[in-house]
Design a protein around this motif. Structure first.
Motif, mmCIF file in Angstrom:
data_model
loop_
_atom_site.group_PDB
_atom_site.id
_atom_site.type_symbol
_atom_site.label_atom_id
_atom_site.label_comp_id
_atom_site.label_asym_id
_atom_site.label_seq_id
_atom_site.Cartn_x
_atom_site.Cartn_y
_atom_site.Cartn_z
ATOM 1 N N ASP A 217 0.827 -1.208 0.000
ATOM 2 C CA ASP A 217 0.000 0.000 0.000
ATOM 3 C C ASP A 217 0.863 1.261 0.000
ATOM 4 O O ASP A 217 0.563 2.236 -0.705
ATOM 5 C CB ASP A 217 -0.918 0.011 1.226
ATOM 6 C CG ASP A 217 -2.071 -0.971 1.110
ATOM 7 O OD1 ASP A 217 -2.378 -1.382 -0.030
ATOM 8 O OD2 ASP A 217 -2.651 -1.340 2.155
ATOM 9 N N VAL A 218 1.929 1.242 0.798
ATOM 10 C CA VAL A 218 2.816 2.407 0.874
ATOM 11 C C VAL A 218 3.495 2.644 -0.468
ATOM 12 O O VAL A 218 3.570 3.777 -0.959
ATOM 13 C CB VAL A 218 3.860 2.215 1.990
ATOM 14 C CG1 VAL A 218 4.934 3.308 1.910
ATOM 15 C CG2 VAL A 218 3.189 2.230 3.354
ATOM 16 N N VAL A 219 4.008 1.563 -1.068
ATOM 17 C CA VAL A 219 4.682 1.672 -2.365
ATOM 18 C C VAL A 219 3.743 2.272 -3.406
ATOM 19 O O VAL A 219 4.101 3.197 -4.142
ATOM 20 C CB VAL A 219 5.184 0.291 -2.827
ATOM 21 C CG1 VAL A 219 5.582 0.328 -4.304
ATOM 22 C CG2 VAL A 219 6.361 -0.155 -1.980
ATOM 23 N N LEU A 220 2.536 1.756 -3.465
ATOM 24 C CA LEU A 220 1.599 2.214 -4.482
ATOM 25 C C LEU A 220 1.143 3.640 -4.216
ATOM 26 O O LEU A 220 1.007 4.450 -5.153
ATOM 27 C CB LEU A 220 0.398 1.269 -4.531
ATOM 28 C CG LEU A 220 -0.490 1.378 -5.770
ATOM 29 C CD1 LEU A 220 0.320 1.118 -7.033
ATOM 30 C CD2 LEU A 220 -1.649 0.396 -5.681
ATOM 31 N N ARG A 221 0.913 3.975 -2.957
ATOM 32 C CA ARG A 221 0.474 5.328 -2.631
ATOM 33 C C ARG A 221 1.558 6.349 -2.970
ATOM 34 O O ARG A 221 1.267 7.410 -3.549
ATOM 35 C CB ARG A 221 0.123 5.419 -1.141
ATOM 36 C CG ARG A 221 -0.342 6.803 -0.673
ATOM 37 C CD ARG A 221 -1.528 7.291 -1.461
ATOM 38 N NE ARG A 221 -1.986 8.597 -1.010
ATOM 39 C CZ ARG A 221 -2.795 9.391 -1.696
ATOM 40 N NH1 ARG A 221 -3.244 9.001 -2.894
ATOM 41 N NH2 ARG A 221 -3.166 10.553 -1.202
ATOM 42 N N GLU A 222 2.797 6.045 -2.631
ATOM 43 C CA GLU A 222 3.885 6.963 -2.944
ATOM 44 C C GLU A 222 4.055 7.118 -4.459
ATOM 45 O O GLU A 222 4.309 8.212 -4.955
ATOM 46 C CB GLU A 222 5.183 6.476 -2.308
ATOM 47 C CG GLU A 222 5.195 6.611 -0.785
ATOM 48 C CD GLU A 222 6.488 6.111 -0.172
ATOM 49 O OE1 GLU A 222 7.293 5.471 -0.909
ATOM 50 O OE2 GLU A 222 6.713 6.360 1.025
ATOM 51 N N ALA A 223 3.903 6.025 -5.179
ATOM 52 C CA ALA A 223 4.001 6.089 -6.634
ATOM 53 C C ALA A 223 2.877 6.928 -7.218
ATOM 54 O O ALA A 223 3.087 7.718 -8.156
ATOM 55 C CB ALA A 223 3.974 4.681 -7.224
ATOM 56 N N GLU A 224 1.680 6.780 -6.675
ATOM 57 C CA GLU A 224 0.542 7.555 -7.168
ATOM 58 C C GLU A 224 0.753 9.049 -6.931
ATOM 59 O O GLU A 224 0.481 9.877 -7.817
ATOM 60 C CB GLU A 224 -0.739 7.084 -6.487
ATOM 61 C CG GLU A 224 -1.982 7.798 -6.987
ATOM 62 C CD GLU A 224 -3.254 7.298 -6.313
ATOM 63 O OE1 GLU A 224 -4.339 7.803 -6.656
ATOM 64 O OE2 GLU A 224 -3.159 6.407 -5.433
ATOM 65 N N ALA B 83 -5.483 11.553 -15.844
ATOM 66 C CA ALA B 83 -6.313 10.737 -14.957
ATOM 67 C C ALA B 83 -5.466 9.560 -14.480
ATOM 68 O O ALA B 83 -5.082 8.693 -15.280
ATOM 69 C CB ALA B 83 -7.545 10.236 -15.704
ATOM 70 N N VAL B 84 -5.146 9.531 -13.194
ATOM 71 C CA VAL B 84 -4.242 8.525 -12.638
ATOM 72 C C VAL B 84 -5.020 7.545 -11.778
ATOM 73 O O VAL B 84 -5.801 7.949 -10.903
ATOM 74 C CB VAL B 84 -3.126 9.179 -11.792
ATOM 75 C CG1 VAL B 84 -2.203 8.113 -11.197
ATOM 76 C CG2 VAL B 84 -2.332 10.164 -12.626
ATOM 77 N N THR B 85 -4.827 6.265 -12.025
ATOM 78 C CA THR B 85 -5.369 5.223 -11.162
ATOM 79 C C THR B 85 -4.224 4.323 -10.722
ATOM 80 O O THR B 85 -3.233 4.162 -11.446
ATOM 81 C CB THR B 85 -6.433 4.372 -11.876
ATOM 82 O OG1 THR B 85 -5.865 3.774 -13.054
ATOM 83 C CG2 THR B 85 -7.629 5.215 -12.271
ATOM 84 N N ALA B 86 -4.362 3.756 -9.541
ATOM 85 C CA ALA B 86 -3.334 2.874 -8.992
ATOM 86 C C ALA B 86 -4.017 1.641 -8.410
ATOM 87 O O ALA B 86 -4.959 1.770 -7.626
ATOM 88 C CB ALA B 86 -2.523 3.602 -7.923
ATOM 89 N N VAL B 87 -3.535 0.464 -8.812
ATOM 90 C CA VAL B 87 -4.198 -0.770 -8.390
ATOM 91 C C VAL B 87 -3.190 -1.805 -7.913
ATOM 92 O O VAL B 87 -2.066 -1.885 -8.415
ATOM 93 C CB VAL B 87 -5.036 -1.380 -9.538
ATOM 94 C CG1 VAL B 87 -6.166 -0.455 -9.935
ATOM 95 C CG2 VAL B 87 -4.171 -1.709 -10.743
#
Length: 301
Positions: free
Chosen positions: A60-67, A78-82
């Motif tokens: 979750d941290v990795v993806l949130r920081e990347a987003e 428009a950015v989505t992260a999954v």
């Protein structure tokens, strides 16, 4: 809306370089940007040891920081992260089926040594349905742009797909296109020519120039503002393309789609170029056209 630009992220320096490149490309295309992070399924040693929750929180941290990084770099996109549970190769290949472009990171071996293509990237390259761009770790997306977009062209295999991607990319980047057709002459042809008093190399060079010019003509007409350099070289394609990539912003090569379930199919030229090109490399899949189909198309009014 354009098909999304998809980028694989895992928090590594390689994936962050790919993320920055993908964000810029999404802005150029006016396309959505989709960040994908895969993690192992719950049936793993980590789950057995009771650390699955920790793994999920780290993901979750990795993806949130990347987003956050992506939104800061391209606020208009428009950015989505999954998260995708399971095998990374399967997840990325699945995403490629709906993507306009898939971007992956790769560890650079040095200033001019190109890429170290890991097992995940290599297997995704051989199976993805859309073009895949490999971006080196340490690639600075804010550095001055290269001088041109280089396309490795084989008049007999996948040329249209490669040229389409190269011209579209060059138009977005506002750079010239260098179309390179590298060919080699078997020694037996040279010996036969010498024996017959014929300059076989000269004849082949002239034929190569005619073939490349005929291929490029429709793209010149479609992109009349484009600056195009046509280059034919009697040399091994991988070596020539790696040399031309030294001054390129992007190198585009083809990969023939193979239906065999055995092995990873990237192609000899693409495989070699990926290990030596210092710039991002786009690998474009194409279906091979049978010679009889090519002839039929040529005869069609």
């Amino acid at each position: 809306m354009s098909a999304p630009v998809v980028v694989g992220v895992d928090g590594s320096p390689e994936s962050l370089a790919a993320l920055d490149w993908a964000a810029d490309e999404a802005s150029r295309r006016g396309a959505p940007l989709r960040l994908v992070h895969a993690w192992p399924s719950p049936v793993t040693p980590l789950a057995v040891l009771g650390t699955a929750d920790l793994e999920r929180r780290q993901a979750d941290v990795v993806l949130r920081e990347a987003e956050l990084r992506a939104r800061d770099r391209c606020p208009e996109a428009a950015v989505t992260a999954v998260h995708v549970p399971g095998d990374a190769v399967r997840a990325l290949v699945g995403e490629a089926g709906e993507a306009g472009l898939l971007v992956l990171g790769s560890r650079g071996l040095g200033t001019v040594a190109g890429f170290l293509v890991g097992s995940v990237s290599h297997r995704v390259l051989g199976r993805a349905a859309c073009p895949v761009v490999l971006v080196r770790r340490g690639e600075d997306p804010d550095a001055p742009a290269g001088a041109e977009v280089v396309a490795g062209v084989d008049p007999y295999d996948g040329a249209d797909e490669v040229l389409a991607h190269a011209f579209e990319s060059a138009a977005r980047l506002r750079l010239p296109v260098r179309a390179v057709y590298a060919w080699t002459l078997p020694p037996s042809y040279q010996y036969a020519g010498i024996a017959a008093g014929v300059d076989v190399t000269g004849e082949m060079s002239a034929q190569a120039r005619r073939e490349l010019a005929a291929l490029i003509l429709p793209w010149r007409e479609k992109y009349p503002q484009a600056t195009v350099v046509e280059e034919t070289v009697n040399a091994r394609p991988a070596r020539v393309l790696a040399e031309r990539a030294a001054d390129a912003e992007l190198l585009v090569v083809g990969r023939r789609v193979r239906r065999s379930p055995v092995g990873v199919h990237v192609g000899a030229v693409a495989h070699a170029v990926l290990h030596h090109a210092p710039c991002p490399v786009a690998v474009v899949p194409y279906e091979r056209v049978r010679e009889q189909e090519r002839g039929a198309d040529a005869d069609t009014p």
